[in-house]
Write a protein that holds these residues in place. Sequence first.
Motif, PDB file in Angstrom:
ATOM      1  N   GLU A 320      49.760  48.321  10.580  1.00 48.41           N
ATOM      2  CA  GLU A 320      50.003  48.761  11.951  1.00 48.41           C
ATOM      3  C   GLU A 320      49.270  47.557  13.046  1.00 48.41           C
ATOM      4  O   GLU A 320      49.975  47.178  14.220  1.00 48.41           O
ATOM      5  CB  GLU A 320      49.813  50.250  12.471  1.00 48.41           C
ATOM      6  CG  GLU A 320      50.862  51.063  11.987  1.00 48.41           C
ATOM      7  CD  GLU A 320      50.647  52.569  12.394  1.00 48.41           C
ATOM      8  OE1 GLU A 320      50.030  52.620  13.813  1.00 48.41           O
ATOM      9  OE2 GLU A 320      51.176  53.423  11.941  1.00 48.41           O
ATOM     10  N   LEU A 321      47.989  47.402  12.626  1.00 49.86           N
ATOM     11  CA  LEU A 321      47.250  46.413  13.628  1.00 49.86           C
ATOM     12  C   LEU A 321      47.863  44.830  13.443  1.00 49.86           C
ATOM     13  O   LEU A 321      48.112  44.584  14.604  1.00 49.86           O
ATOM     14  CB  LEU A 321      45.937  46.463  13.349  1.00 49.86           C
ATOM     15  CG  LEU A 321      45.214  45.530  13.923  1.00 49.86           C
ATOM     16  CD1 LEU A 321      45.183  45.605  15.431  1.00 49.86           C
ATOM     17  CD2 LEU A 321      43.761  45.514  13.397  1.00 49.86           C
ATOM     18  N   ASP A 409      45.433  41.737  27.900  1.00 51.78           N
ATOM     19  CA  ASP A 409      45.397  43.045  28.537  1.00 51.78           C
ATOM     20  C   ASP A 409      44.989  44.297  27.772  1.00 51.78           C
ATOM     21  O   ASP A 409      45.980  45.031  27.567  1.00 51.78           O
ATOM     22  CB  ASP A 409      46.834  43.310  29.148  1.00 51.78           C
ATOM     23  CG  ASP A 409      46.946  44.236  30.386  1.00 51.78           C
ATOM     24  OD1 ASP A 409      46.147  44.149  31.267  1.00 51.78           O
ATOM     25  OD2 ASP A 409      47.907  45.069  30.396  1.00 51.78           O
ATOM     26  N   TYR A 410      43.758  44.287  27.101  1.00 51.73           N
ATOM     27  CA  TYR A 410      43.075  45.384  26.379  1.00 51.73           C
ATOM     28  C   TYR A 410      43.435  46.610  27.052  1.00 51.73           C
ATOM     29  O   TYR A 410      43.069  47.063  28.339  1.00 51.73           O
ATOM     30  CB  TYR A 410      41.478  44.974  26.386  1.00 51.73           C
ATOM     31  CG  TYR A 410      40.819  45.935  25.327  1.00 51.73           C
ATOM     32  CD1 TYR A 410      41.298  46.435  24.282  1.00 51.73           C
ATOM     33  CD2 TYR A 410      39.426  46.128  25.743  1.00 51.73           C
ATOM     34  CE1 TYR A 410      40.573  47.538  23.502  1.00 51.73           C
ATOM     35  CE2 TYR A 410      38.838  46.927  24.931  1.00 51.73           C
ATOM     36  CZ  TYR A 410      39.232  47.548  24.066  1.00 51.73           C
ATOM     37  OH  TYR A 410      38.395  48.411  23.253  1.00 51.73           O
ATOM     38  N   ASP A 411      43.877  47.548  26.334  1.00 47.56           N
ATOM     39  CA  ASP A 411      44.374  49.112  26.833  1.00 47.56           C
ATOM     40  C   ASP A 411      43.988  49.923  25.743  1.00 47.56           C
ATOM     41  O   ASP A 411      43.535  49.592  24.379  1.00 47.56           O
ATOM     42  CB  ASP A 411      45.891  48.976  27.157  1.00 47.56           C
ATOM     43  CG  ASP A 411      46.818  48.514  26.053  1.00 47.56           C
ATOM     44  OD1 ASP A 411      46.424  48.506  25.005  1.00 47.56           O
ATOM     45  OD2 ASP A 411      47.795  48.520  26.520  1.00 47.56           O
ATOM     46  N   MET A 412      44.198  51.428  25.854  1.00 48.92           N
ATOM     47  CA  MET A 412      43.982  52.156  25.107  1.00 48.92           C
ATOM     48  C   MET A 412      44.767  51.960  23.665  1.00 48.92           C
ATOM     49  O   MET A 412      44.381  52.252  22.690  1.00 48.92           O
ATOM     50  CB  MET A 412      44.226  53.755  25.411  1.00 48.92           C
ATOM     51  CG  MET A 412      43.285  53.942  26.752  1.00 48.92           C
ATOM     52  SD  MET A 412      43.667  55.826  27.421  1.00 48.92           S
ATOM     53  CE  MET A 412      43.279  56.759  25.838  1.00 48.92           C
ATOM     54  N   GLU A 413      45.944  51.678  23.636  1.00 50.83           N
ATOM     55  CA  GLU A 413      46.914  51.461  22.431  1.00 50.83           C
ATOM     56  C   GLU A 413      46.158  50.268  21.666  1.00 50.83           C
ATOM     57  O   GLU A 413      46.009  50.487  20.419  1.00 50.83           O
ATOM     58  CB  GLU A 413      48.070  51.026  22.854  1.00 50.83           C
ATOM     59  CG  GLU A 413      49.375  50.830  21.696  1.00 50.83           C
ATOM     60  CD  GLU A 413      50.461  50.139  22.093  1.00 50.83           C
ATOM     61  OE1 GLU A 413      51.469  50.305  21.070  1.00 50.83           O
ATOM     62  OE2 GLU A 413      50.667  49.673  23.084  1.00 50.83           O
ATOM     63  N   THR A 414      45.734  49.337  22.165  1.00 47.23           N
ATOM     64  CA  THR A 414      45.154  48.178  21.530  1.00 47.23           C
ATOM     65  C   THR A 414      43.936  48.699  20.918  1.00 47.23           C
ATOM     66  O   THR A 414      43.492  48.282  19.527  1.00 47.23           O
ATOM     67  CB  THR A 414      44.986  47.006  22.268  1.00 47.23           C
ATOM     68  OG1 THR A 414      46.227  46.535  22.728  1.00 47.23           O
ATOM     69  CG2 THR A 414      44.061  45.972  21.639  1.00 47.23           C
ATOM     70  N   GLY A 415      43.011  49.593  21.654  1.00 44.09           N
ATOM     71  CA  GLY A 415      41.862  50.018  21.244  1.00 44.09           C
ATOM     72  C   GLY A 415      42.118  50.899  20.042  1.00 44.09           C
ATOM     73  O   GLY A 415      41.143  50.702  19.193  1.00 44.09           O
ATOM     74  N   ALA A 416      43.019  51.889  20.207  1.00 46.29           N
ATOM     75  CA  ALA A 416      43.392  52.856  19.037  1.00 46.29           C
ATOM     76  C   ALA A 416      43.613  52.092  17.766  1.00 46.29           C
ATOM     77  O   ALA A 416      43.004  52.015  16.570  1.00 46.29           O
ATOM     78  CB  ALA A 416      44.347  53.443  19.654  1.00 46.29           C
ATOM     79  N   LYS A 417      44.496  50.866  18.115  1.00 44.18           N
ATOM     80  CA  LYS A 417      45.031  50.039  16.777  1.00 44.18           C
ATOM     81  C   LYS A 417      44.044  49.489  16.135  1.00 44.18           C
ATOM     82  O   LYS A 417      43.717  49.223  14.864  1.00 44.18           O
ATOM     83  CB  LYS A 417      46.186  49.270  17.131  1.00 44.18           C
ATOM     84  CG  LYS A 417      47.357  50.210  17.416  1.00 44.18           C
ATOM     85  CD  LYS A 417      48.615  49.190  17.513  1.00 44.18           C
ATOM     86  CE  LYS A 417      49.794  50.226  17.909  1.00 44.18           C
ATOM     87  NZ  LYS A 417      50.074  51.074  16.772  1.00 44.18           N
TER      88      LYS A 417
END
Length: 546
Positions: A320-321, A409-417
């Motif tokens: 997924e990442l 654009d580091y965001d929560m989705e990217t952080g979680a993945k």
Amino acid sequence: MALDSPRVAYFCMEYGLDDALKTYSGGLGILAGDHLKGAHDLGLPLVGIGLKWKQGYVQQQIDEDGFQVDAFPTYHYPDDVLQDTGVEVRVTIAEDEVRCKVWKCDAFGNVPLYLLDTDLDGNPHRWTTGQLYAGPEGRRVAQEIVLGIGGVRALRALGIDVDVYHFNEGHALLAAFELAREKMEAGMTRDEALAAVREQIVFTTHTPIPQGNETHPIRRLMYLGADAGVMDAEAFRQLGGDPFNMTVGALRMSRIANGVAQLHGETANKMWDWVDGRAPILAITNGVHPGTWVDEEVDQAAQDGSDEALWAAHQANKRELIEHIEARAGVQFDENKLLIGFARRAVAYKRAMLVFEKEREIAPLLESGRLQLVFAGKAHPMDSSGKEIVRQLVEMQRRFPKAVAFITDYDMETGAKMTRGSDVWLNTPRRPKEASGTSGMKAAMNGVLNCSILDGWWPEAVRDGLNGWDIGGGFISPDPKVQDDHDRDALYDVLLGKVIPTYYDDRAGWIEMMRRSILDTREPFSVHRMLREYVEGMYARQPVEA
């Protein structure tokens, strides 16, 4: 079972609850969001107070030369994200009466969060809640007037009774003056009012970086109305110096304070040792919200003891990442090759480029594909040195297009993945400048092995070679060059001598380290443990002498 806690109002400038609500910039906001979610899980009588940001924090774009371009789109939210409470309160900014609309958010498994909004037709200073951590001089003070003074008035208008006011960072300090104003109207003197208010406030301090502890000229505070009709220039000076230091003021206006890791508690006590009359500073290590950040299949596989199930669940997250990296960065990684993640605010002390500094050793690993590196992180719009770090990382992607990726654009989705799908979580701050580092906790709980300087939370969790790796043995030097040279050598020793050989030559050993990482951290570094410590050590604790 609900904890027996006083009624708490939690004030913070930013909240990261979900990517559907752009009210956060980074770690402080994510922590605040997890605080509200954990409070909901535990049934705590707690509400959040913050600001509704019209354009949020900077949206990061990268131009053709690799430089960060700052964008500020306007956000609109549906009724299922923000509810109109029908409440308005007023504050005074530079002698103008400013209306503040109050919105409610409880859409993400959180206790109620009330957000104040000045973006109203005909309102003076309507851009006060326009952009998080951006705007001309003086706007930050105006924002803090809305957050602190307006926040207390919103609680009153909403009919919410409060026993304890928790200031997460110094931005909310002006709430103390509004509380004092109320007591003075009831007949107390200023000194009596400030003393009484002090027993209602607890304070969390974060960054050990001096520049991160905000200061304002007293003249500006007085002109804009930060005094709340309570303070004069001399009172400001005695409380927080001149220029006025918001952290110092908050330490003196709270009955008790805390740092956000055990090491950070030591650092904060040393840093603020000179402040007389301040609150005692405890250490309560941050925690993360498992329901938001932890993959259930990975967690269950670790508890069941199945190597096959744990590896399969991890590899699914890794795929997924990899798909996310291709979609956001245009780089295709190999799921069978070691993938190291690094995602943090782009500032010098976090040393994102340290891993590239021994070019003769790192370049062959990248060119062969044996090592893959994914980065993410924003620079503050006014931070040219941070933007240069971003540019350098983008340049590394262009130089090694099959092995280095920078996700914009580091965001929560990217952080979680990234904290689920990386194999290793790299952290290289200059010790002891990292306050906590909750991204490492998320990684550890997902079986992503931390490879980190002994800073922030990591000294409390690491069992070197068993659940992750220690870089540098806790070395500190007053000379940044000496420290950087030492840590660079230590990083390469660990990476080349331990991490890479274990990943490729000892799969069973690697999986066992993943299991230990998960089991060692899943409860000790959860937000639920953190909140129990807040209740017992801060919220319900009686005032003590510093």
